[in-house]
Write a protein that holds these residues in place. Structure first.
Motif, mmCIF file in Angstrom:
data_model
loop_
_atom_site.group_PDB
_atom_site.id
_atom_site.type_symbol
_atom_site.label_atom_id
_atom_site.label_comp_id
_atom_site.label_asym_id
_atom_site.label_seq_id
_atom_site.Cartn_x
_atom_site.Cartn_y
_atom_site.Cartn_z
ATOM 1 N N VAL A 1 -45.305 -4.622 54.357
ATOM 2 C CA VAL A 1 -46.588 -4.550 54.065
ATOM 3 C C VAL A 1 -47.584 -5.214 54.584
ATOM 4 C CG1 VAL A 1 -48.156 -4.846 52.119
ATOM 5 C CG2 VAL A 1 -45.900 -4.120 51.403
ATOM 6 N N GLY A 2 -48.837 -4.647 55.048
ATOM 7 C CA GLY A 2 -49.560 -5.152 55.769
ATOM 8 C C GLY A 2 -49.797 -4.817 57.077
ATOM 9 N N SER B 1 -53.728 0.360 38.803
ATOM 10 C CA SER B 1 -53.099 -0.265 40.180
ATOM 11 C C SER B 1 -52.425 0.568 40.967
ATOM 12 C CB SER B 1 -52.150 -1.334 39.549
ATOM 13 O OG SER B 1 -52.398 -2.029 38.474
ATOM 14 N N GLN B 2 -52.626 0.459 42.278
ATOM 15 C CA GLN B 2 -51.959 0.967 43.307
ATOM 16 C C GLN B 2 -50.715 0.252 43.839
ATOM 17 O OE1 GLN B 2 -53.092 4.449 44.369
ATOM 18 N NE2 GLN B 2 -54.202 4.082 42.230
ATOM 19 N N GLY B 3 -49.618 0.895 44.011
ATOM 20 C CA GLY B 3 -48.406 0.090 44.541
ATOM 21 C C GLY B 3 -48.702 0.018 46.240
ATOM 22 N N GLU B 4 -47.585 -0.567 46.644
ATOM 23 C CA GLU B 4 -47.564 -0.631 48.071
ATOM 24 C C GLU B 4 -46.908 0.871 48.389
ATOM 25 O OE1 GLU B 4 -43.543 -2.379 49.904
ATOM 26 O OE2 GLU B 4 -44.533 -3.671 48.240
ATOM 27 N N GLN B 5 -47.599 1.203 49.907
ATOM 28 C CA GLN B 5 -47.057 2.653 50.113
ATOM 29 C C GLN B 5 -47.288 2.821 51.905
ATOM 30 O OE1 GLN B 5 -49.195 5.686 47.900
ATOM 31 N NE2 GLN B 5 -47.273 7.023 47.914
ATOM 32 N N ARG B 6 -46.257 3.437 52.080
ATOM 33 C CA ARG B 6 -46.368 3.752 53.580
ATOM 34 C C ARG B 6 -46.432 5.346 53.680
ATOM 35 N NH1 ARG B 6 -41.553 2.522 58.046
ATOM 36 N NH2 ARG B 6 -42.800 3.042 60.106
ATOM 37 N N VAL B 7 -47.646 5.460 54.465
ATOM 38 C CA VAL B 7 -48.059 6.904 54.761
ATOM 39 C C VAL B 7 -48.335 7.119 56.445
ATOM 40 C CG1 VAL B 7 -49.218 7.026 52.601
ATOM 41 C CG2 VAL B 7 -50.517 6.318 54.341
ATOM 42 N N SER C 1 -54.673 15.231 57.724
ATOM 43 C CA SER C 1 -53.520 15.302 56.579
ATOM 44 C C SER C 1 -53.292 13.853 56.219
ATOM 45 C CB SER C 1 -52.403 16.122 56.929
ATOM 46 O OG SER C 1 -51.523 15.532 58.066
ATOM 47 N N VAL C 2 -52.729 13.665 54.989
ATOM 48 C CA VAL C 2 -52.194 12.546 54.503
ATOM 49 C C VAL C 2 -50.957 12.715 54.063
ATOM 50 C CG1 VAL C 2 -52.268 10.168 53.315
ATOM 51 C CG2 VAL C 2 -54.365 11.356 54.137
ATOM 52 N N ALA C 3 -49.696 12.258 54.689
ATOM 53 C CA ALA C 3 -48.410 12.630 53.963
ATOM 54 C C ALA C 3 -47.650 11.038 53.759
ATOM 55 C CB ALA C 3 -47.551 13.220 54.999
ATOM 56 N N ARG C 4 -46.891 11.247 52.810
ATOM 57 C CA ARG C 4 -45.861 9.832 52.311
ATOM 58 C C ARG C 4 -44.704 9.883 53.402
ATOM 59 N NH1 ARG C 4 -44.949 10.565 46.058
ATOM 60 N NH2 ARG C 4 -43.392 12.016 46.837
ATOM 61 N N HIS C 5 -44.494 8.529 53.819
ATOM 62 C CA HIS C 5 -43.714 8.484 54.885
ATOM 63 C C HIS C 5 -42.172 8.775 54.656
ATOM 64 C CE1 HIS C 5 -41.344 6.110 58.034
ATOM 65 N NE2 HIS C 5 -42.239 6.146 58.597
ATOM 66 N N VAL D 1 -55.134 12.664 48.022
ATOM 67 C CA VAL D 1 -56.265 11.692 48.257
ATOM 68 C C VAL D 1 -55.408 10.297 48.301
ATOM 69 C CG1 VAL D 1 -56.786 11.135 45.807
ATOM 70 C CG2 VAL D 1 -58.301 10.363 47.645
ATOM 71 N N PHE D 2 -55.555 9.499 49.236
ATOM 72 C CA PHE D 2 -55.247 8.242 49.405
ATOM 73 C C PHE D 2 -56.116 7.223 49.727
ATOM 74 C CE2 PHE D 2 -53.256 4.902 52.329
ATOM 75 C CZ PHE D 2 -52.234 4.624 51.879
ATOM 76 N N HIS D 3 -56.020 6.105 48.971
ATOM 77 C CA HIS D 3 -57.066 5.029 48.863
ATOM 78 C C HIS D 3 -56.430 3.669 49.788
ATOM 79 C CE1 HIS D 3 -60.137 6.804 46.146
ATOM 80 N NE2 HIS D 3 -59.109 7.357 45.747
ATOM 81 N N LEU D 4 -57.363 3.088 50.368
ATOM 82 C CA LEU D 4 -57.383 1.847 51.186
ATOM 83 C C LEU D 4 -57.723 0.914 50.057
ATOM 84 C CD1 LEU D 4 -58.011 1.962 54.805
ATOM 85 C CD2 LEU D 4 -55.898 1.896 53.681
ATOM 86 N N GLU D 5 -57.060 -0.303 50.051
ATOM 87 C CA GLU D 5 -57.901 -1.586 49.192
ATOM 88 C C GLU D 5 -59.357 -1.751 49.792
ATOM 89 O OE1 GLU D 5 -55.207 -4.061 51.883
ATOM 90 O OE2 GLU D 5 -55.202 -2.013 51.270
ATOM 91 N N PRO D 6 -59.982 -2.073 48.767
ATOM 92 C CA PRO D 6 -61.620 -2.544 49.081
ATOM 93 C C PRO D 6 -61.384 -3.720 49.818
ATOM 94 C CG PRO D 6 -61.154 -2.717 46.759
ATOM 95 C CD PRO D 6 -59.854 -2.097 47.174
ATOM 96 N N VAL D 7 -62.359 -3.953 50.409
ATOM 97 C CA VAL D 7 -62.756 -5.260 51.177
ATOM 98 C C VAL D 7 -63.296 -6.065 49.964
ATOM 99 C CG1 VAL D 7 -64.064 -6.700 52.688
ATOM 100 C CG2 VAL D 7 -62.922 -4.273 53.233
ATOM 101 N N LEU D 8 -62.935 -7.542 49.664
ATOM 102 C CA LEU D 8 -63.225 -8.490 49.077
ATOM 103 C C LEU D 8 -64.582 -8.978 49.813
ATOM 104 C CD1 LEU D 8 -63.466 -10.339 46.479
ATOM 105 C CD2 LEU D 8 -61.728 -11.735 47.259
ATOM 106 N N LEU D 9 -65.726 -8.753 49.269
ATOM 107 C CA LEU D 9 -67.032 -9.047 50.129
ATOM 108 C C LEU D 9 -67.434 -10.521 49.654
ATOM 109 C CD1 LEU D 9 -69.154 -5.838 49.457
ATOM 110 C CD2 LEU D 9 -68.047 -6.242 51.423
ATOM 111 N N ASP D 10 -67.460 -10.792 48.408
ATOM 112 C CA ASP D 10 -67.788 -12.102 48.241
ATOM 113 C C ASP D 10 -67.298 -12.407 46.631
ATOM 114 O OD1 ASP D 10 -68.829 -14.736 48.360
ATOM 115 O OD2 ASP D 10 -70.752 -14.100 48.624
ATOM 116 N N ARG D 11 -67.754 -13.688 46.170
ATOM 117 C CA ARG D 11 -67.704 -13.799 44.651
ATOM 118 C C ARG D 11 -68.857 -14.738 44.326
ATOM 119 N NH1 ARG D 11 -63.172 -14.540 47.098
ATOM 120 N NH2 ARG D 11 -63.876 -16.292 48.306
#
Length: 783
Positions: free
Chosen positions: A117-118, A140-146, A157-161, A169-179
């Motif tokens: 992951v990552g 919640s979105q689990g880890e996934q390889r595409v 196209s977006v395909a599962r590995h 549709v496939f989402h990337l995690e958002p960026v934590l901008l700030d607190r």
């Protein structure tokens, strides 16, 4: 006879000797000491009882304090503010390069073949990605390889590995901008123990408190040992506090060094250990421990420290990086890795050596770890985004839609519309362009707003030529004449009026004088002070000609134009004077962005927003006030206006923009207020709508036109973030028309001297055989 016996006289007692008296009678001093002894004993046990009673009462008091902290809300967790979550799907307007840039921003590692992951790998047209698990607003979105494949238009196209199945549709995690920090200035990112790397837990106990699982909050042997070491060294080199004592100090006490504070700390540690499970104490410590200072913010807890030092989630840290976090606990300032890298590495290596000696690392692992660099994030790359203009809008919207008490809640998560890559490109464009323009006047300022055409969300915002400056937000707060940016709404109003106007309709370009109610006259002029007599509507639009526009506006009525602008989302009152047809309307970049978002979105008004979702501490969605939407401009008429705006870029007042990006279809409109006081530009590609103002805060003359000031900022933005060509998808009710280039009359395709222009089907009635126009009966019967 009996005789009476007389009693015998007792012999008188001999007086006791002095020595006997001394033996039988206690000495006065002994009696006194025994009396005092009894009194002392009496006082002592009574005092002991009093002390024990007081200690018991005090312990009960401390217990209540501890219980409130541990069993209630341990911390006020700052509101986490996230960017938009990049959505990837077939046809998404995201290029190969933009995805890679996003992944790097998120801290993904580029490798030859993703193994965990990552990580991701990339070829010219594909990206193999192993996404992290994350909390999406919709679940919640689990880890996934595409595998993501690209073509010239964006995502193909977006395909599962694993099974090659195509994904909608496939989402990337958002960026934590700030607190959003409130109150105490402490920053924290909570990580439960089960998500904490085991090596950190092992190293922490080994280095800071080896008997953690054996003692009862206080370790007397450690205190004695530390005292002996410190006395021998002549200074404090070792501490005897347990993790529990450190936690008690951090939670409840100050850093004051006194015997009373140490006693209180020990007492609280004993109570904590008695009441709570060791793992709960450990979790509290791992999330409370002070780990450094991020300017005015105190960094607390391992989770936030991981982001602060390495710019990535704690679960993705390498073993040496994990060891450094434990090493830094001893003195975050003293072991500051950016200021004292050698000192920091030496301390890290000590932690690694202790792990090896405890047989928690092999010799080979230890050698590999100590030879690795610290792997810090770049110090000039901030761990949180400085977005003063955007965050001001977020706070305002949260207050309006969710109430002003929202940010006082602990642990809320705010998901916004901000596109980090667009924001970065906008900030760079502002900085570079304003540096050049400031050679004219150092006081020049800027306001810039970008929206996402598909979501109607604010994608980026800059409120000052120094984007990080926290002060007057020109993107939102200014009110300046918008100049020719009003013209698309004049033309949209005209084109919506049945079959009266087409893009080829001739407009008068002759001198005109108008009177207002007070008898004052107004004679508008073209920029070149010339008149051509008559020009096609499209020509007047793309050259931003004033006189034909005023003639057109007066013919359809200023109130009709004001209504169109109002429906498109203009929030302030619109003065219905003839001068409003040339932009004598005060607005801000945000207001312009709202109106042009409507133009870009096929005439559909959707209220711009900066916030998409808000979750509470338990990740439950909070319901806020809704956002309004409506069809403001007829779809067909809007299509014609969009076409006209593409011609502004192709061969009109914004042609330098078109020349800078050959082969890319862009839509735009320049604007300049009277005496060149305000320079404006608004436009869009397939993804973003932009509205930009350049001018002086004192409303002075700048000598800039829309094309030389604000448009230069937009052009620099597109160089930083390559544009995606507009997809001019045909809409119902619009046909390909042919018009006489001189008269503007509808003609057949094969007729001479014709120009091809899109037209509303209801207004396109070509002349028969290139002759006379069709009669009303021929139009009705189809010829």
């Amino acid at each position: 006879m009996t005789t009476k016996e007389t009693p015998k006289k007792r012999a008188p007692r001999k007086p006791a000797s002095k020595s006997a008296k001394a033996k039988s009678k206690p000495k006065k001093g002994v009696a006194t000491s025994r009396g005092w002894g009894r009194k002392l004993w009496s006082i002592t046990w009574k005092l002991a009882l009093i002390v024990m009673a007081a200690l018991t009462i005090y312990s009960i008091y401390l217990d209540q304090i501890i219980a409130r902290k541990f069993e209630g809300q341990k911390w006020h967790l700052p509101a986490q503010v996230f960017s938009r979550s990049m959505a990837l799907y077939p046809g998404a307007a995201v290029s190969h390069g933009q995805l890679i840039a996003e992944l790097k921003l998120l801290g993904y590692r580029k490798v030859a073949n993703p193994r965990q992951v990552g990580e991701f790998s990339a070829s010219k047209t594909k990206v193999d990605l192993w996404r992290r698990p994350f909390l999406h607003p919709q679940g919640s979105q689990g880890e996934q390889r595409v595998m993501i494949t690209f073509d010239g238009l964006g995502v193909e196209s977006v395909a599962r590995h694993d099974d090659k199945r195509q994904m909608a549709v496939f989402h990337l995690e958002p960026v934590l901008l700030d607190r959003m920090i409130t109150g105490d200035g402490e920053d924290r990112l909570f990580v439960p123990t089960e998500k904490m790397p085991q090596a950190i837990v092992d190293a922490l106990i080994l280095v800071e408190d080896r008997s953690f699982y054996q003692h009862h909050g206080v370790n007397p042997f450690a205190i004695v040992r530390a005292a002996m070491v410190n006395i021998s060294a002549g200074r404090t080199v070792q501490g005897g506090s347990t993790l529990t004592q450190q936690l008690a100090k951090n939670f409840f006490l100050s850093s004051e060094r006194s015997l009373i504070r140490k006693v209180r700390e020990a007492l609280m540690a004993i109570i904590i250990d008695f009441r709570y499970d060791k793992n709960e104490i450990l979790e509290a410590y791992l999330n409370e421990v002070y780990m450094g200072q991020d300017k005015s913010r105190a960094v607390h807890g391992m989770g936030l420290a991981s982001q602060f030092y390495f710019g990535r989630p704690i679960a993705e840290l390498t073993l040496p990086q994990q060891a450094f976090l434990v090493a830094a606990i001893k003195g975050p300032s003293y072991y500051n890795p950016w200021r004292y890298p050698a000192r920091a590495q030496e301390r890290r290596d000590l932690v690694l050596r202790l792990l090896m000696e405890a047989e928690q690392l092999s010799v080979a692992q230890y050698k590999a770890a100590v030879e690795s660099p610290l792997g810090l994030r770049k110090f000039d790359k901030p761990v949180h985004q400085k977005l003063p203009a955007f965050f001001a809008v977020v706070r305002h919207e949260l207050n309006q839609r969710f109430g002003n008490a929202l940010l006082q809640q602990s642990g809320i998560k705010v998901y916004t519309t901000l596109d980090p890559m667009a924001q970065e490109a906008a900030e760079k464009a502002v900085a570079s362009t304003m540096k050049q323009l400031s050679q004219r006047d150092k006081a020049l300022q800027v306001g810039m707003v970008l929206t996402d055409k598909y979501s109607a969300g604010i994608a980026a915002m800059v409120g000052d030529k120094v984007p990080s400056y926290q002060g007057f937000n020109r993107a939102v707060e200014i009110r300046r004449p918008i100049g020719s940016l009003v013209k698309p709404f004049v033309y949209a109003t005209a084109l919506s009026q049945g079959n009266k106007y087409t893009l080829a309709t001739p407009l008068k370009d002759e001198p005109i004088t108008l009177k207002n109610g007070q008898g004052k006259t107004w004679s508008p002029q073209n920029v070149d002070k010339k008149f051509t007599g008559q020009v096609p509507l499209l020509t007047a639009f793309k050259r931003s000609m004033n006189v034909p526009t005023v003639n057109l506006g007066m013919a359809i009525g200023t109130s009709a134009v004001a209504t169109t602008l109002d429906k498109a989302g203009w929030t302030d009152k619109i003065p219905e004077y003839p001068s409003m047809l040339l932009g004598a309307i005060n607005g801000s970049p945000l207001m312009v962005a709202q109106a042009y978002q409507t133009l870009a979105d096929n005439g559909r008004y959707r209220q711009l927003s900066a916030v998409t979702h808000v979750l509470d501490m338990d990740n439950n969605p909070l319901q806020g006030a809704g956002l309004s939407s409506s069809q403001a401009i007829d779809v067909g008429s809007d299509f014609l206006v969009q076409h006209a705006m593409t011609q502004v870029v192709a061969s009109g007042t914004a042609r330098r923009l078109g020349q800078a990006f050959p082969g890319v279809t862009l839509a735009g409109k320049t604007g300049t207020s009277n005496d060149s006081r305000d320079s404006w530009f608004a436009g869009f590609d397939e993804r973003n709508v932009a509205a930009i103002w350049v001018g002086l805060d004192d409303n002075g003359k700048t000598g800039l036109y829309g094309s030389s000031g604000a448009m230069a900022v937009y052009q620099a933005f597109l160089k930083n973030r390559a544009p995606i060509s507009l997809r001019r998808t045909p809409v119902n009710g619009v046909v390909q028309g042919y018009f006489d280039a001189t008269s503007g009359a509808a003609m057949e395709r094969d007729c001479g001297n014709v120009m091809a222009l899109p037209a509303l089907a209801e207004s396109y009635h070509p002349a028969k055989n290139c002759g006379e126009p069709l009669s009303w009966w021929q139009k009705l019967t189809g010829g």
